[in-house]
Design an enzyme around this catalytic site. Structure first.
Site, PDB file in Angstrom:
ATOM      1  N   VAL A  11      26.675  73.157-125.467  1.00  0.00           N
ATOM      2  CA  VAL A  11      25.957  73.761-124.339  1.00  0.00           C
ATOM      3  C   VAL A  11      26.354  74.369-123.015  1.00  0.00           C
ATOM      4  CG1 VAL A  11      24.159  73.146-122.365  1.00  0.00           C
ATOM      5  CG2 VAL A  11      23.710  72.512-124.661  1.00  0.00           C
ATOM      6  N   GLU A 151      18.043  72.809-121.192  1.00  0.00           N
ATOM      7  CA  GLU A 151      18.377  74.017-122.289  1.00  0.00           C
ATOM      8  C   GLU A 151      18.010  73.756-123.398  1.00  0.00           C
ATOM      9  OE1 GLU A 151      20.295  76.616-121.274  1.00  0.00           O
ATOM     10  OE2 GLU A 151      19.358  77.132-123.347  1.00  0.00           O
ATOM     11  N   ARG A 154      19.436  76.846-129.370  1.00  0.00           N
ATOM     12  CA  ARG A 154      19.744  76.205-130.564  1.00  0.00           C
ATOM     13  C   ARG A 154      21.124  76.419-131.170  1.00  0.00           C
ATOM     14  NH1 ARG A 154      15.744  79.509-133.933  1.00  0.00           N
ATOM     15  NH2 ARG A 154      16.502  80.948-132.642  1.00  0.00           N
ATOM     16  N   ALA A 255       9.467  72.203-144.934  1.00  0.00           N
ATOM     17  CA  ALA A 255       9.781  71.162-145.393  1.00  0.00           C
ATOM     18  C   ALA A 255      11.232  70.762-145.803  1.00  0.00           C
ATOM     19  CB  ALA A 255       8.925  70.637-146.560  1.00  0.00           C
ATOM     20  N   GLY A 260      17.632  66.242-138.133  1.00  0.00           N
ATOM     21  CA  GLY A 260      18.943  65.387-137.774  1.00  0.00           C
ATOM     22  C   GLY A 260      19.540  66.403-136.449  1.00  0.00           C
ATOM     23  N   CYS A 263      20.286  66.729-130.985  1.00  0.00           N
ATOM     24  CA  CYS A 263      19.239  66.358-130.060  1.00  0.00           C
ATOM     25  C   CYS A 263      18.050  65.882-130.577  1.00  0.00           C
ATOM     26  CB  CYS A 263      18.716  67.929-129.518  1.00  0.00           C
ATOM     27  SG  CYS A 263      19.870  68.937-128.592  1.00  0.00           S
ATOM     28  N   LYS A 266      18.199  61.575-131.010  1.00  0.00           N
ATOM     29  CA  LYS A 266      18.379  60.954-129.778  1.00  0.00           C
ATOM     30  C   LYS A 266      17.462  61.202-128.701  1.00  0.00           C
ATOM     31  CE  LYS A 266      21.426  64.102-127.174  1.00  0.00           C
ATOM     32  NZ  LYS A 266      20.415  64.206-126.036  1.00  0.00           N
ATOM     33  N   LYS A 324      22.239  71.789-139.894  1.00  0.00           N
ATOM     34  CA  LYS A 324      21.748  73.081-140.235  1.00  0.00           C
ATOM     35  C   LYS A 324      22.594  74.009-140.371  1.00  0.00           C
ATOM     36  CE  LYS A 324      20.650  74.371-135.256  1.00  0.00           C
ATOM     37  NZ  LYS A 324      19.546  74.973-134.612  1.00  0.00           N
ATOM     38  N   ARG A 331      26.435  65.901-135.937  1.00  0.00           N
ATOM     39  CA  ARG A 331      25.876  64.576-135.464  1.00  0.00           C
ATOM     40  C   ARG A 331      24.487  64.432-135.957  1.00  0.00           C
ATOM     41  NH1 ARG A 331      27.044  66.258-129.182  1.00  0.00           N
ATOM     42  NH2 ARG A 331      26.762  68.445-130.118  1.00  0.00           N
TER      43      ARG A 331
HETATM   44  N1  NAD Z   1      23.744  70.922-128.616  1.00  0.00           N
HETATM   45  C1  NAD Z   1      22.453  71.417-128.459  1.00  0.00           C
HETATM   46  O1  NAD Z   1      22.094  72.067-129.372  1.00  0.00           O
HETATM   47  C2  NAD Z   1      21.744  71.264-127.161  1.00  0.00           C
HETATM   48  C3  NAD Z   1      20.758  71.949-126.878  1.00  0.00           C
HETATM   49  C4  NAD Z   1      20.023  71.732-125.614  1.00  0.00           C
HETATM   50  C5  NAD Z   1      20.317  70.538-124.786  1.00  0.00           C
HETATM   51  N2  NAD Z   1      21.675  69.814-125.073  1.00  0.00           N
HETATM   52  C6  NAD Z   1      22.073  68.750-124.129  1.00  0.00           C
HETATM   53  O2  NAD Z   1      23.121  69.411-123.413  1.00  0.00           O
HETATM   54  C7  NAD Z   1      23.930  68.150-122.979  1.00  0.00           C
HETATM   55  C8  NAD Z   1      25.312  68.441-123.610  1.00  0.00           C
HETATM   56  O3  NAD Z   1      25.382  68.532-125.426  1.00  0.00           O
HETATM   57  P1  NAD Z   1      26.400  69.294-126.057  1.00  0.00           P
HETATM   58  O4  NAD Z   1      26.005  69.262-127.478  1.00  0.00           O
HETATM   59  O5  NAD Z   1      26.822  70.599-125.234  1.00  0.00           O
HETATM   60  O6  NAD Z   1      27.567  68.030-125.724  1.00  0.00           O
HETATM   61  P2  NAD Z   1      29.216  68.231-126.257  1.00  0.00           P
HETATM   62  O7  NAD Z   1      29.371  66.572-126.651  1.00  0.00           O
HETATM   63  O8  NAD Z   1      29.361  69.079-127.189  1.00  0.00           O
HETATM   64  O9  NAD Z   1      29.775  68.430-124.946  1.00  0.00           O
HETATM   65  C9  NAD Z   1      29.946  67.669-123.768  1.00  0.00           C
HETATM   66  C10 NAD Z   1      31.251  67.794-122.880  1.00  0.00           C
HETATM   67  O10 NAD Z   1      31.176  67.243-121.714  1.00  0.00           O
HETATM   68  C11 NAD Z   1      32.357  66.880-121.430  1.00  0.00           C
HETATM   69  N3  NAD Z   1      32.447  65.776-120.435  1.00  0.00           N
HETATM   70  C12 NAD Z   1      32.010  64.394-120.548  1.00  0.00           C
HETATM   71  N4  NAD Z   1      32.206  64.114-118.993  1.00  0.00           N
HETATM   72  C13 NAD Z   1      32.692  64.819-118.303  1.00  0.00           C
HETATM   73  C14 NAD Z   1      33.108  65.160-116.816  1.00  0.00           C
HETATM   74  N5  NAD Z   1      32.823  64.114-116.161  1.00  0.00           N
HETATM   75  N6  NAD Z   1      33.860  66.219-116.543  1.00  0.00           N
HETATM   76  C15 NAD Z   1      34.043  67.176-117.335  1.00  0.00           C
HETATM   77  N7  NAD Z   1      33.679  67.316-118.707  1.00  0.00           N
HETATM   78  C16 NAD Z   1      33.002  66.159-119.213  1.00  0.00           C
HETATM   79  C17 NAD Z   1      33.099  66.407-122.875  1.00  0.00           C
HETATM   80  O11 NAD Z   1      34.322  66.208-122.844  1.00  0.00           O
HETATM   81  C18 NAD Z   1      32.513  67.384-123.725  1.00  0.00           C
HETATM   82  O12 NAD Z   1      33.485  68.393-124.140  1.00  0.00           O
HETATM   83  C19 NAD Z   1      23.092  66.957-123.782  1.00  0.00           C
HETATM   84  O13 NAD Z   1      22.452  66.399-122.922  1.00  0.00           O
HETATM   85  C20 NAD Z   1      22.455  67.617-124.969  1.00  0.00           C
HETATM   86  O14 NAD Z   1      21.347  66.735-125.196  1.00  0.00           O
HETATM   87  C21 NAD Z   1      22.389  70.187-126.262  1.00  0.00           C
END
Ligand code: NAD
Length: 438
Positions: A11, A151, A154, A255, A260, A263, A266, A324, A331
């Site tokens: 993200v 956010e 996808r 279907a 998985g 998002c 969890k 996907k 994850r």
């Molecule tokens: N992946 C998706 O498709 C998606 C879509 C919408 C929302 N989200 C939400 O967005 C958030 C992030 O998801 P993601 O998939 O990008 O996670 P991710 O695990 O890919 O990335 C998170 C990053 O944050 C870094 N981090 C953690 N603590 C930190 C700090 N104190 N300072 C600096 N960096 C730090 C980690 O090292 C990691 O690189 C989650 O809450 C998730 O639910 C994800």
């Protein structure tokens, strides 16, 4: 606008790159020094279509940079986005907010002037209040507003989703946060993406309600698929038949093996935990979580049944491991449960995925990873399509039938039809379709 993006994952990196592409000045921060070092060298830490070119373009334009130095990035920023992970907490399913709170404290320490701190991570309702409290505790003098901007992008289509969103949700508690978010998203607003302002708590609920609804839609059609199999109907026609109704809509009615990813699993659990804490039962979401968990395990049994009930000493070839297509994200992928179930029954697993094999190695033991679909299928006793990558959509089924030891094709994404598989001499087992016996 000067933006600091804390967390450079799926993200943070996409959002940061897109904001810089709109002309904002963006610094992406991460604690993971290897990730930042790679990005500085132009190497993407994740697979996301179009991301490398977007990052390169904006780095070259001087609008996007990467650092591990949070304090330097935050000093002088108009907006600081928190985009760190919020995984499931072990044991109770609550969102683990330790990364969000740690980031909030670090931001509090680093603030040098007025700023709007925006939570982009998916966080349970009330988290914004705690983020604000932590920042004020760390920096009592700071002129800070805390907003929520969940956010909805996808993975696999993240850049397009970010640049052409159905809507932008902004939860704000004061005018300054509203004005800063309006300025940041103005380029999208010009494209007529609705910018929906709500309170902070409402914005937090919107994100979970959206994901729970989509998970429900997928789970609904998966159960209807089971019914179709039992009564000799075709779920794809049912999906089309109901999806053409504008009140229902065609999306998320495919279907498959169960949802998985990083998002839905969890976020549904975290929503249930909030509901439990508030003593407001969300019985529909409870059922969705249970049905989906059971479904992932049932997919292993489906393969065993397709192979006549005994797979000990046999080899199963899997195509697609990521949750996907067009991502390398493993994850909570259904493939993990399926591989485990098949190994428990004594089968050897061979697998191929276009982008996910490196991440799959970290979460799967005793799997032989292959160089392409045909190498995986060679001398296997069944071929199972788990993820619908484009490159699996036009397989040479005659060739597949020739290299498999047994002509069994289990298609958990319904990308082939019983008839075309039968023409190649394959026994076809789709989802919610009547089995074609040749
Ligand atoms: N992946 C998706 O498709 C998606 C879509 C919408 C929302 N989200 C939400 O967005 C958030 C992030 O998801 P993601 O998939 O990008 O996670 P991710 O695990 O890919 O990335 C998170 C990053 O944050 C870094 N981090 C953690 N603590 C930190 C700090 N104190 N300072 C600096 N960096 C730090 C980690 O090292 C990691 O690189 C989650 O809450 C998730 O639910 C994800």
């Amino acid at each position: 606008m000067r933006i600091a993006m804390i967390g450079t994952g799926y993200v943070g990196l996409v959002s940061g790159a897109c904001f810089s592409d709109f002309g904002h000045q963006v610094v992406c921060v991460d604690k993971d020094a290897d990730k930042i070092a790679a990005l500085v060298r132009g190497i993407m830490p994740i697979f996301e279509p179009g991301l490398e070119a977007l990052v390169e373009h904006n780095v070259r334009g001087g609008r996007l940079s990467f650092t591990t130095d949070l304090a330097k990035a935050v000093a002088g920023a108009d907006a600081v986005f928190i985009a760190v992970g919020t995984p499931s907490r072990r044991g109770d399913g609550h969102a683990d907010l330790s990364y969000v709170y740690a980031a909030a404290k670090e931001i509090g320490d680093a603030l040098t002037g007025p700023a709007v701190v925006v939570t982009k991570s998916t966080v349970p309702v009330g988290t914004g209040d705690e983020v604000e409290r932590l920042i004020r505790e760390t920096a009592p003098e700071a002129e800070v507003s805390v907003a929520s901007n969940p956010e909805f992008l996808r993975e696999g289509a993240a850049i397009n989703d970010f640049k052409h969103p159905d809507r932008i949700v902004a939860g704000v508690e004061d005018m300054r946060a509203r004005e800063v978010l309006e300025a940041i998203y103005r380029p999208l607003n010009l494209n007529k993406a609705p910018l929906l302002f709500t309170t902070r708590r409402t914005a937090e609920v919107i994100k979970y309600a959206a994901n729970a609804f989509l998970a429900t839609k997928i789970t609904f059609i998966n159960e209807i698929a089971d019914l179709c199999e039992a009564v000799g109907a075709d779920v794809q026609s049912v999906s089309r038949g109901i999806g053409l109704d504008n009140r229902i809509g065609p999306k998320f009615l495919h279907a498959g093996p169960g949802y998985g990813g990083s998002c839905f699993p969890k976020d549904t659990l975290a929503l249930l935990k909030t509901a439990e804490d508030e003593q407001v039962p969300l019985r529909i979401v409870e059922s969705v979580v249970k049905v989906n968990d059971a479904r992932k395990r049932a997919m292993g049994r489906k393969v065993v049944k397709a192979m006549n009930g005994d797979i000990r000493g046999k080899t199963v070839a899997l195509l697609g491991l990521t949750f996907k297509p067009n991502t390398d994200d493993m994850r909570d992928s259904p493939a993990i449960s399926i591989v485990q179930a098949l190994q428990d029954e004594g089968a050897a697993i061979r697998a191929y995925d276009p982008e996910g094999m490196e991440q799959a190695r970290a979460v799967m033991d005793d799997v032989e990873f292959c160089s392409d679909p045909y190498a995986a299928a060679t001398a296997a006793d069944a071929l199972v399509i788990v993820t619908e990558w484009d490159e699996f959509r036009a397989l040479d089924l005659d060739r597949i039938a020739g290299i498999l030891t047994q002509p069994v094709l289990v298609d958990l994404r319904n990308i082939y039809s019983p008839d075309e598989a039968a023409r190649a001499g394959l026994r076809y087992h789709g989802i919610g379709q009547v089995e074609k016996v040749v």
